[in-house]
Design an enzyme around this catalytic site. Structure first.
Site: not given
Ligand code: UT7
Length: 331
Positions: A258, A116, A288
């Site tokens: 994030h 990520c 996500n």
């Protein structure tokens, strides 16, 4: 006196696929509920790529939007970095496939595997290559089709992730206005790698009937453990960016973390002293999206007038590896 060479973001772009999968849709797939997902993660819905869409297709749409904002053409790019955990295939790289889809050849192009944090790692690499003079115009992309590596029988993971892509076009610019990427701070720790992994298909567990039977080609995550490490690492590196630049939380105009979990975001913002009014979130709609989450959020913030010229923007990433990092940008 020499005017310093800065890496400046000229344009941003994002693309999310049209198909929406809501929490209520998921209630029909696994033993879960809209209430649980919303309360534990803050996610209401996510986007899923169409069957004929590949990661490079999502990347290409985001890249074209970023180039359009920058008023540049694909031929102007001399560096392409794609942060992704879900490339079209192990090789050729998604960056090369993207370059081809943009109708351009000859630029340096590579994928970057940092989970990520892939976009922020790409931003860091591109910034340094621009400052060193080895690139002039860089396209940095975070693009994922996580729905292809999600175990749709695992309620602990399938409710969290979504597909999408975000991109920025960076250019070298000599200025002494302070505008540009001020600093990047990147970190990794393989000791925690097993908390979030896709183990099948590499040299350790090459693809075989056995690896498929053992579901090794799907994301495996220890969410609860990861949660604690995420809060710690995101907080530490956000503070690192602030202390490195001699600023405090009061100086940050917009914090773009994030987009993994609303509870993680609130905890990090609270520990850093950044009020939620100055935190950008969109995970409610996309879940996500891994390496795509920060560039999608950055693009939405910019197009939604949450970012003005001169603003100080703090980006903060965390992901598989483990990897984490932050970037401070003067817009
Ligand atoms: O992108 C970076 C990497 N990922 C992350 O940063 C994710 C970090 N972790 C998280 O976001 C959270 O840990 C989750 C949202 C994944 C889970 O929230 P949690 O509060 O940590 O829940 P938990 O894993 O401790 O599970 C609590 C309970 C368990 O049941 P028991 O054992 O208490 O009976 C789970 O089985 O919730 C159960 N559960 C669910 N229940 C309904 C787990 N997933 C679900 C679900 N629906 N989808």
């Amino acid at each position: 006196m020499d005017i310093p060479l800065q890496a400046v973001i000229r344009g941003t772009g994002a693309y999310v696929p049209a198909r929406v999968l809501t929490n209520h849709d998921l209630e029909r797939l696994v033993d879960t509920s809209d209430e649980w997902i919303l309360a534990r993660s803050g996610i209401r819905e996510r986007r899923l790529a169409a069957d004929d869409e590949q990661t490079s297709d999502l990347a290409c749409r985001a890249a074209r939007r970023a180039l359009e904002m920058a008023e540049l053409k694909p031929a102007d790019i001399d560096l392409v970095i794609v942060g992704t955990a879900t490339p079209d295939m192990p090789f050729p790289s998604t960056a090369c496939l993207l370059l081809d889809k943009l109708g351009h050849a000859g630029a340096a192009a590579f994928d970057l595997a940092a989970g990520c944090s892939g976009f922020l790692y790409g931003l860091g690499a591109a910034t340094d290559m621009i400052r060193a003079g080895s690139a002039r115009t860089a396209l940095v992309v975070g693009a994922e089709i996580l729905s292809r590596i999600i175990d749709w029988q695992d309620r602990g993971t399938c409710v969290l992730f979504g597909d999408g892509a975000g991109a920025v076009v960076l250019q070298g610019e000599r200025n002494n206005t302070g505008r540009g990427i001020l600093s990047n701070h990147l970190h990794g720790d393989g000791g925690f790698g097993s908390l979030l992994a896709l183990r099948g298909g590499g040299s350790r567990y090459p693809a075989s009937h056995a690896t498929v039977d053992r579901r090794l080609h799907y994301v495996a995550m220890q969410g609860n453990e990861l949660f604690k490490v995420a809060v710690r690492c995101l907080t530490e590196t956000a503070r690192e960016a602030m202390s490195h630049n001699n600023i405090t939380a009061d100086d940050i105009d917009l914090f773009i973390p994030h987009q993994a979990n609303m509870r993680i975001i609130r905890a990090v913002a609270g520990r850093c002293g950044i009020p939620m009014e100055r935190v950008f979130t969109n995970l409610e709609h996309y879940g996500n999206t891994s390496a795509a989450s920060i560039p999608i959020a950055l693009d939405e913030a910019l197009r939604g007038d949450r970012i003005r010229s001169g603003d100080l923007i703090l980006l903060d990433a965390f992901g598989a590896g483990l990897t984490w990092g932050s970037s401070l940008i003067r817009w």
